[in-house]
Design an enzyme around this catalytic site. Structure first.
Site, PDB file in Angstrom:
ATOM      1  N   THR A  69       0.986  -0.894   0.117  1.00 57.66           N
ATOM      2  CA  THR A  69      -0.253   0.057  -0.118  1.00 57.66           C
ATOM      3  C   THR A  69       0.586   1.108   0.215  1.00 57.66           C
ATOM      4  OG1 THR A  69      -0.323  -0.368   2.605  1.00 57.66           O
ATOM      5  CG2 THR A  69      -1.924  -1.130   1.079  1.00 57.66           C
TER       6      THR A  69
ATOM      7  N   LYS B  49       3.862  -6.340   3.730  1.00 56.80           N
ATOM      8  CA  LYS B  49       4.071  -5.167   3.475  1.00 56.80           C
ATOM      9  C   LYS B  49       3.512  -4.540   4.985  1.00 56.80           C
ATOM     10  CE  LYS B  49       0.620  -2.974   3.739  1.00 56.80           C
ATOM     11  NZ  LYS B  49      -0.681  -2.423   3.919  1.00 56.80           N
TER      12      LYS B  49
ATOM     13  N   THR C  80       2.503  -8.368  12.467  1.00 55.05           N
ATOM     14  CA  THR C  80       2.108  -6.990  11.981  1.00 55.05           C
ATOM     15  C   THR C  80       1.510  -7.370  10.472  1.00 55.05           C
ATOM     16  OG1 THR C  80       2.503  -5.033  12.209  1.00 55.05           O
ATOM     17  CG2 THR C  80       4.288  -6.376  11.699  1.00 55.05           C
TER      18      THR C  80
ATOM     19  N   GLU D  26       6.337   5.213   7.371  1.00 56.63           N
ATOM     20  CA  GLU D  26       5.489   6.197   6.664  1.00 56.63           C
ATOM     21  C   GLU D  26       7.351   7.265   6.713  1.00 56.63           C
ATOM     22  OE1 GLU D  26       0.999   5.247   5.146  1.00 56.63           O
ATOM     23  OE2 GLU D  26       1.121   5.795   7.194  1.00 56.63           O
TER      24      GLU D  26
ATOM     25  N   ASN E  91       0.125  10.914   6.041  1.00 56.08           N
ATOM     26  CA  ASN E  91      -1.191  10.543   6.510  1.00 56.08           C
ATOM     27  C   ASN E  91      -2.085  11.549   6.157  1.00 56.08           C
ATOM     28  OD1 ASN E  91      -0.682   7.684   7.492  1.00 56.08           O
ATOM     29  ND2 ASN E  91       1.308   8.594   7.557  1.00 56.08           N
TER      30      ASN E  91
ATOM     31  N   SER F 254      -8.078  10.916   1.011  1.00 53.41           N
ATOM     32  CA  SER F 254      -9.317  12.067   0.092  1.00 53.41           C
ATOM     33  C   SER F 254      -8.143  12.874  -0.359  1.00 53.41           C
ATOM     34  CB  SER F 254     -10.576  12.763   1.203  1.00 53.41           C
ATOM     35  OG  SER F 254     -10.270  13.337   2.163  1.00 53.41           O
TER      36      SER F 254
END
Lengths: 416, 416
Positions: free
Chosen positions: B161, B187, B198, B288, B411, B416
């Site tokens: 992802t 992943k 996890t 991230e 994040n 959206s």
């Protein structure tokens, strides 16, 4: 050594509340140059003989020297003075740290004419730097001389660190028909995840109440106010909430109170809780780098503690907080946070609202959910998230803020 | 709907490891258009009859439909196939979510010629969006036809992802002198705070081991690998770690094993742990938005679980992570995080190292501490923090990354 100058919080009040004097307490503040330049960083309060004290202190296993000092004082619960410095937390400073606290209390005891053990000490700022009490102990005599009753704002300013505004609150109440004042102020903007009280908070009243009654009231209401507020989930080593009652109201006829359960205390207790809640919310509204103030209400929980833990799991989730910053109605992250809390929740009865908009009902997306409508709601400055977890009837409310680029900037170079 | 394109992690490997085939398992992947465009998002594994399965699944109270499905399958521990989609987590999707998982498993069962209950399903991506299994169920037959043994990299890519690189590992070992392969991929880059396994992790071996032995080994080693790694403290609803043993090695003479305690398993167990650790570290190195990979070693703790909890309190502290991003040797925040963990620690015996540099000793700043030296160390890409908490002799190691502006950016607009 300079810290990033934080932009003022968008929630900084346009006008600070005016705090009337509380009979029996006087304040003074000055620039001692402990760390910051060009601002006050040392403040004192002088309390009339007979003042009772209560306190709720950090449960951190690495708490600061002043926290240990206050904890010992609270065993007798008598107070004549308070000394607070900002710029250095005197935490993780070993025996020298205890020494610095003792020197401060002794110097203040001499200036006031009381035992060092009647002096409460609090320090806030950088952790691990030795605090040299000799740099400011000689200033305490002059401060005691200069202390005056109407200096709440100046006292509140002297204890700030990364705060962008001083946090002040006042309430008028009564005990058995005798008018009573309660004033308080506090500081805190980061390293805020109270596991007791939070950061530094000092509350003063002219009520005449024995230490144990004060302690019962304070502990009860810190629980649903400061302990329901978080900025970053990082509990401080220095969290200190002290409540002082000078007893001046006894001269005006306030009858003696011996238990926190007495009905004569109902109004006082409500006013105290309201003031603590007000101050806790002011802290959340000045969270480091925030752009939005967030209220999280959890309902349908097994019990209050469980509701609070679920609320804090949401309020401390970096993913949810970053989504709120991004004005993204990402309610999946509320689901995730509820799930990770470890508390009882029924996935298939879970319902979630963002403001007035139901986004999830009974374990799936709400039938009337329209993303564009909720996205519009997310553009507001104040966000309210409500979740019903479907296993009981207990409720709790938690206050927090979003996680922003400014939080990272402020904390990436706070120190060096 | 587009997510922020994350910059590749600075720790992205220059070359991916080449994974040899594991006898008894074949893979295929394709673009099903579930959410992403222009990339694979559906992958399958076909397993030989007789394959045993073990799994460690999220403890989230709001876990996804596929997690519930796998948990039920693991009761018999037999496996013939695996289907994984990315782009949609099929979490918080109510009865329709269970239905989507069932449709997927049934379609795959038909394609492979096995019971739906021998098909394991995992989904990762957005929470709360209904997953329409009919959009890809018809593709499964073709994928089964096309499946080949050497497609590990393509399988690993299809489950990504926000990952910036696929995470692959391989080990060669033996059981009773018979050569055994173990390959795995996983992943995960955000919503990573394993409270079990996890994210998604799939491991395949040709060893012949019964489900209970596999389960014992996997549970034991997930504990010190994936469960000692965190990116943001946010436990996912979908975390799934599955280990499949095809049993092909029995044909090459591997003797039967009936217990995880057998000494014949020593090398296999060490290789499995090493592979899981390798994959867990690869996840932390792709956190991230990270700029630094951080190893936290806690020693002198009461027991391993306590050491792990202290390590995770440090690894999840937004303040410490932001300081590391800012290359600030702010060890006061290590003190704070240890204190807030609630675990036993002796403030006055606490010592801390940043890399080779002792910064605190016995509860105060180390005598030889030179901030400039440690600040220089903080400029490195890999940061190692060690703390001795002074109450026992247990140790644990935890892996994480820093908290950066890019984490916020990724994040704040993932959805959206």
């Amino acid at each position: 050594m300079a810290k990033t100058a934080a932009k003022p919080s968008p929630f900084a009040p346009a006008r600070l509340p005016a705090l009337p004097a509380v009979a029996g307490v006087r304040f003074a503040a000055c620039e001692a140059g402990i760390r910051y330049q060009g601002r006050t960083d040392l403040m004192i309060a002088v309390l009339e003989p007979g003042t009772a004290a209560a306190g709720v202190l950090t449960r951190s296993k690495t708490c600061s020297a002043p926290v240990l000092w206050c904890r010992a004082n609270l065993e007798h619960g008598r107070a004549r003075a308070l000394v607070v410095n900002s710029g250095n937390a005197n935490a993780f400073t070993g025996k020298k740290g205890n020494e610095a606290t003792r020197i401060t209390a002794e110097a203040m005891g001499q200036a006031v004419g009381c035992s060092a053990r009647e002096v409460y000490v609090a320090s806030t700022g950088v952790i691990g730097e030795p605090l040299d009490a000799h740099r400011f102990a000689h200033l305490l005599g002059g401060l005691v001389q200069a202390a005056a009753a109407d200096r709440f704002e100046s006292a509140a300013r002297a204890i700030m660190t990364t705060d962008t505004y001083p946090k002040l609150a006042t309430r008028s109440t009564e005990i058995a028909g005798v008018p009573i004042s309660i004033n308080g102020f506090c500081k805190g903007a980061g390293m805020i995840a109270p596991d007791m009280a939070t950061m530094l908070c000092f509350v003063f009243t002219d009520a005449a109440l024995p230490p144990q009654v004060l302690q019962d009231l304070l502990a009860r209401h810190v629980r649903t106010t400061f302990n329901c507020m978080t900025i970053d989930g990082d509990t401080s080593t220095s969290d200190t909430c002290l409540l002082f009652a000078t007893g001046a109201a006894a001269k005006r006829g306030q009858p003696t109170v011996v238990s926190a359960q007495e009905s004569a205390l109902a109004a006082f207790e409500a006013a105290l809780r309201d003031l603590l809640r007000d101050l806790a919310i002011q802290v959340a509204r000045d969270g480091e780098g925030l752009s939005k103030f967030v209220t999280i209400e959890i309902g349908g929980a097994e019990n209050w503690e469980s509701a609070r833990r679920i609320g804090l799991a949401c309020a401390n989730s970096p993913l949810l907080k970053a989504a709120i910053f991004g004005e993204d109605p990402n309610w999946g992250r509320v689901v995730m946070a509820i799930g990770k809390s470890g508390e009882a929740a029924d996935r298939d009865k879970l319902s979630i609202w963002f403001g007035p908009h139901e986004v999830a009902r009974n374990g799936q997306r709400a039938p009337d959910y329209v993303e564009a409508t909720v996205a519009e709601y997310m553009k507001g400055r104040e966000i309210r998230i409500r979740a019903e977890v479907g296993v009981g009837s207990a409720e709790a409310t938690v206050w927090t803020c979003d996680l922003t680029h400014d939080y990272i900037s402020i904390n990436a170079d706070y120190r060096s």
